[in-house]
Motif scaffolding. Structure first.
Motif, PDB file in Angstrom:
ATOM      1  N   UNK A 169     -12.901   1.978  -2.374  1.00 28.90           N
ATOM      2  CA  UNK A 169     -14.331   2.292  -2.524  1.00 28.90           C
ATOM      3  C   UNK A 169     -14.779   3.118  -1.321  1.00 28.90           C
ATOM      4  N   UNK A 170     -14.879   2.477  -0.174  1.00 27.53           N
ATOM      5  CA  UNK A 170     -15.208   3.221   1.046  1.00 27.53           C
ATOM      6  C   UNK A 170     -13.969   3.862   1.656  1.00 27.53           C
ATOM      7  N   UNK A 171     -12.829   3.153   1.559  1.00 26.73           N
ATOM      8  CA  UNK A 171     -11.654   3.577   2.308  1.00 26.73           C
ATOM      9  C   UNK A 171     -10.423   3.709   1.410  1.00 26.73           C
ATOM     10  N   UNK A 172      -9.529   4.635   1.790  1.00 22.17           N
ATOM     11  CA  UNK A 172      -8.288   4.860   1.051  1.00 22.17           C
ATOM     12  C   UNK A 172      -7.399   3.621   1.136  1.00 22.17           C
ATOM     13  N   UNK A 173      -6.852   3.159   0.015  1.00 26.14           N
ATOM     14  CA  UNK A 173      -6.016   1.951   0.036  1.00 26.14           C
ATOM     15  C   UNK A 173      -4.874   2.018   1.049  1.00 26.14           C
ATOM     16  N   UNK A 174      -4.214   3.177   1.183  1.00 26.98           N
ATOM     17  CA  UNK A 174      -3.094   3.242   2.125  1.00 26.98           C
ATOM     18  C   UNK A 174      -3.556   3.087   3.573  1.00 26.98           C
ATOM     19  N   UNK A 175      -4.778   3.535   3.870  1.00 24.15           N
ATOM     20  CA  UNK A 175      -5.314   3.371   5.217  1.00 24.15           C
ATOM     21  C   UNK A 175      -5.700   1.917   5.463  1.00 24.15           C
ATOM     22  N   UNK A 176      -6.292   1.289   4.453  1.00 20.43           N
ATOM     23  CA  UNK A 176      -6.667  -0.126   4.577  1.00 20.43           C
ATOM     24  C   UNK A 176      -5.421  -0.980   4.783  1.00 20.43           C
ATOM     25  N   UNK A 177      -4.355  -0.696   4.009  1.00 22.94           N
ATOM     26  CA  UNK A 177      -3.117  -1.475   4.143  1.00 22.94           C
ATOM     27  C   UNK A 177      -2.529  -1.321   5.539  1.00 22.94           C
ATOM     28  N   UNK A 178      -2.523  -0.086   6.046  1.00 24.87           N
ATOM     29  CA  UNK A 178      -1.962   0.143   7.384  1.00 24.87           C
ATOM     30  C   UNK A 178      -2.807  -0.548   8.449  1.00 24.87           C
ATOM     31  N   UNK A 179      -4.124  -0.425   8.336  1.00 28.49           N
ATOM     32  CA  UNK A 179      -5.006  -1.099   9.285  1.00 28.49           C
ATOM     33  C   UNK A 179      -4.791  -2.609   9.244  1.00 28.49           C
ATOM     34  N   UNK A 180      -4.724  -3.182   8.058  1.00 26.87           N
ATOM     35  CA  UNK A 180      -4.586  -4.638   7.916  1.00 26.87           C
ATOM     36  C   UNK A 180      -3.309  -5.132   8.579  1.00 26.87           C
ATOM     37  N   UNK A 181      -2.255  -4.331   8.513  1.00 33.88           N
ATOM     38  CA  UNK A 181      -0.979  -4.736   9.105  1.00 33.88           C
ATOM     39  C   UNK A 181      -1.022  -4.689  10.638  1.00 33.88           C
ATOM     40  N   UNK A 182      -1.527  -3.584  11.188  1.00 39.55           N
ATOM     41  CA  UNK A 182      -1.458  -3.463  12.653  1.00 39.55           C
ATOM     42  C   UNK A 182      -2.578  -4.234  13.349  1.00 39.55           C
ATOM     43  N   UNK A 183      -3.670  -4.521  12.630  1.00 40.72           N
ATOM     44  CA  UNK A 183      -4.802  -5.219  13.253  1.00 40.72           C
ATOM     45  C   UNK A 183      -4.654  -6.730  13.203  1.00 40.72           C
TER      46      UNK A 183
END
Length: 407
Positions: A169-183
């Motif tokens: 919706x707001x963010x690209x799924x691949x970016x959300x997945x990467x953020x969720x992993x490293x954060x």
């Protein structure tokens, strides 16, 4: 044409420091966005040049914001109806600056939802980079309440969970997945400590080659700074650019030429960069300033000096710009330097600044006539504060200088 070796890493870091002054209460927002965006890009195995580029885009993403009230709105909520205005301004500023023009598209769309980006005729790389900035920017908004304590180490799982609800919706799924992993580790959040960010930025800068820029490109960088400053108030529109024109002409009248002349113009463009930390409530105030407000205003020339030292440390530009409120008798600010410490170029910029300011309408007065301005300058000469030779040179062609001042 003379080329200058410029450390673009230092230039962009210094510009980010200047832009961070706008937030006052949210200092280092740009650097946190940059560090997070780069970390996500590295996790996605982007090439090193792309990782460095997104770092710089993160530091500059709010270059269209110069008003503190606007900055507060952008750092208080995930979405805001007026957010696009500063994106358009920032893209416009960067597109006119050839060394940084390649960042303009992603800055233009860094507050656009992912679902809307997919409908726009954009290159996928631009979409992804713009959305990465949006993601990092909004993460910083969510962590902002916890920056002054270690509570982020308790709250970050909920923050990650909220970002996940906005995937697609707001963010690209691949970016959300990467953020969720490293954060999902404490180290990601602890790296946002100011001293650690500065350390990381210095380390990155140590491995960044210098860039060779010609004089026009250097002036484009200076105009990028000055446009952000002058946009703080409708009363200061183009002030820096007009001061630079006046200072350049005065310098030419004194026989200054070559690279020294170009440096005078650059110092004129940048003389007020420290005003980014001064609230528009002070700049636009129609009445007298309180002692506290005057103290805030007085510090701007010191901030100018320190910011420019990071960019032009091997030249006199920081001195010529930062000393524009000093006087020959030593009662100016912020250093209380006297005649012996003020180069001719300092004195030129001081006269140009006062002359243009009087010719420009301000919230507390109307535009002053040329006769009034010349009388005021002479009174300052008589008191020993301004250089009489510089004022006399201006008076020789006063009508021309007045046209430069009013545009």
């Amino acid at each position: 044409m003379k080329l200058q070796h410029i450390d673009m890493h230092n230039v962009i870091t210094a510009l980010s420091c200047a832009l961070d002054l706008v937030g006052v209460d949210e200092v280092r927002h740009g650097k946190r966005v940059a560090i997070m965006a780069r970390a996500i890009a590295q996790h996605l195995n982007w090439p090193e040049l792309e990782c460095r580029s997104i770092l710089y885009a993160g530091m500059l993403h709010d270059c269209g914001v110069s008003r503190i009230h606007e900055h507060h709105k952008l750092t208080e909520t995930l979405e805001w109806d007026g957010a696009e205005e500063h994106c358009i301004r920032g893209a416009d500023y960067l597109s006119a600056c050839s060394p940084l023009a390649h960042l303009s598209d992603e800055i233009r769309y860094h507050h656009t939802r992912w679902e809307d980006l997919l409908e726009l005729p954009l290159d996928h790389r631009v979409r992804l980079r713009a959305n990465l900035l949006f993601l990092a920017d909004r993460v910083d908004v969510l962590q902002a309440p916890f920056l002054s304590s270690d509570r982020i180490l308790i709250e970050y799982p909920a923050l990650i969970a909220r970002i996940k609800t906005l995937s697609g919706i707001l963010f690209a799924p691949e970016l959300v997945d990467a953020f969720s992993e490293i954060a999902d580790v404490e180290a990601f959040w602890l790296a946002m400590e100011p001293e650690y960010m500065d350390e990381d930025l210095r380390r990155i800068g140590d491995h960044t080659p210098t860039t060779r820029l010609d004089i026009p490109a250097l002036k484009e960088l200076a105009r990028l700074f000055s446009r952000a400053v002058d946009a703080k108030s409708p009363f200061t529109d183009e002030h820096s650019q007009r001061v630079a024109h006046i200072a350049r002409q005065l310098a030419m009248d004194f026989g200054i030429d070559g690279y020294e002349l170009e440096q005078v113009e650059i110092a004129g463009l940048l003389h007020d960069v420290g005003k980014l930390r001064v609230s528009e409530d002070i700049i636009d105030k129609p009445g007298s300033l309180t002692p506290e407000e005057r103290a805030t205003m007085h510090r701007h020339s010191y901030d100018t000096f320190r910011i420019l030292q990071r960019v032009f440390g091997d030249s006199k530009i920081p001195l010529w710009a930062g000393f524009h409120h000093e006087t020959l008798i030593g009662d100016g600010y912020p250093f209380k330097n006297g005649k012996q410490d003020l180069d001719l170029e300092c004195r030129i910029i001081a006269v140009a600044d006062i002359f243009q300011a009087f010719a420009q309408k301000r919230p507390y007065r109307h535009t002053m006539s040329l006769d009034y301005i010349l009388d005021d300058l002479q009174s300052r000469v008589a008191s020993g504060r301004l250089d009489g030779e510089v004022v006399a040179k201006l008076e020789e062609n006063a009508e021309h200088y007045y046209r430069l001042a009013v545009g």
